[in-house]
Design a protein around this motif. Structure first.
Motif, short mmCIF file in Angstrom:
data_model
loop_
_atom_site.label_atom_id
_atom_site.label_comp_id
_atom_site.label_asym_id
_atom_site.label_seq_id
_atom_site.Cartn_x
_atom_site.Cartn_y
_atom_site.Cartn_z
N ASP A 103 1.18 -1.47 -0.02
CA ASP A 103 -0.29 -0.66 -0.18
C ASP A 103 0.86 1.33 -0.22
O ASP A 103 -0.07 2.66 0.45
N VAL A 104 2.47 1.08 -0.30
CA VAL A 104 3.18 2.68 -1.05
C VAL A 104 3.20 2.54 -1.99
O VAL A 104 3.44 1.66 -2.43
N VAL A 105 3.68 3.89 -1.92
CA VAL A 105 4.00 4.46 -3.33
C VAL A 105 4.99 4.86 -3.59
O VAL A 105 4.90 6.01 -3.04
N LEU A 106 5.66 4.19 -4.97
CA LEU A 106 7.31 5.45 -4.27
C LEU A 106 6.78 6.06 -6.33
O LEU A 106 6.47 5.14 -6.32
N VAL A 107 7.23 7.41 -5.89
CA VAL A 107 7.09 8.53 -7.14
C VAL A 107 8.08 8.60 -7.28
O VAL A 107 9.13 9.93 -6.40
N GLY A 108 8.71 8.89 -8.29
CA GLY A 108 9.99 9.31 -8.88
C GLY A 108 9.82 10.59 -9.69
O GLY A 108 9.18 10.03 -10.37
N LEU A 109 10.75 11.80 -9.21
CA LEU A 109 10.54 12.44 -10.04
C LEU A 109 11.73 13.31 -10.72
O LEU A 109 12.54 13.01 -9.64
#
Ligand SMILES: [Fe+2]
Length: 255
Positions: A103-109
């Protein structure tokens, strides 16, 4: 949920950074995190063989691996050499990533700007806004350049621009991200952007000295380090893990 973060390897033929990486990966082999994120600056001077050796080091890990470019990276070489361990949703343009681990979303910007040491969030705010709109659980944002001043002048000239716009997107997201996790400054630093925690990961290359308030006389005594983020019940704890094998060097203004 354990998410390891490594940053700023800056591998070159005459540095010990790949040995430090091997030690870090060996330790992570035992820890067995749920994911690894590398927040940029993998090699110096477009060293193709360095990317290949990094892939060799990473292949023992069984978890998903996500990689952002830093200002020192060659994005074309990253795409051609790192394909065995990392993927990006788009084959051209910014090297963002979006990955759900439980339930963790890793967002790479990817905020890098071609040919520049500094980053810029502005061109990527709409992508971030759209990505966060779909996040139902806990989000962690990863970037290379941090969106706050570190207090070391030469590094602050090379930070991420348009932090106000970034904060506006994060603040108005239906579910605010737990933290913004960066690299680039070669030191672990912990602060805030508005009410959102912002951290920088230490480097696997020799750390920069703590030259606060223009002080030129503070030597680096720090070891290379990385972070292990523990996410449980919507809370984040970040643990610094040091790898004491390097020799202090002069500050790297290229970040
Ligand atoms: Fe950098």
């Amino acid at each position: 949920m354990l998410v390891a973060q490594i940053s700023d390897i800056h591998a070159s033929p005459d540095s010990a950074s790949l040995d430090v990486l091997a030690e870090a990966i060996s330790w992570l082999d035992t820890l067995r995190p749920d994911a690894l994120v590398i927040t940029g600056d993998l090699v110096d001077d477009g060293w193709r063989q360095g990317y290949r050796r990094i892939v060799q080091s990473l292949q023992s890990l069984s978890c998903p691996i996500h990689i952002l470019p830093g200002n020192s990276d060659r994005q074309d070489l990253m795409r051609s050499e790192l394909g065995d361990v990392a993927r990006w949703p788009s084959s051209t343009g910014p090297m963002h990533f979006l990955s759900a681990i439980g339930d963790v979303v890793l967002v790479g910007l990817d905020v890098t700007v071609a040919g520049q040491s500094h980053g810029d969030a502005l061109p990527h705010l709409q992508w971030l806004k759209d990505s966060l709109a779909d996040v139902g659980g806990t989000a962690l944002i990863f970037m290379h350049q941090p969106p706050f001043p570190i207090g070391i002048e030469v590094l602050d000239h090379a930070g991420c621009r348009n932090a106000d716009g970034l904060l506006a997107v994060l603040d108005t997201a239906e579910k605010r991200p737990l933290a913004v996790l960066c690299g680039h400054v070669h030191r672990p630093v912990f602060g805030r952007l508005g009410s959102i925690a912002v951290q920088t990961c230490g480097s696997l290359c020799p750390p920069n000295p703590l030259l606060l308030e223009g002080r030129p006389d503070i030597a680096a005594i720090d070891a290379p380090s990385f972070l292990v983020h523990q996410i449980a019940d919507g809370r984040l704890l970040s643990h610094v893990v040091s790898v004491p094998v390097s020799t202090p060097v002069q500050i790297d203004t290229g970040g």
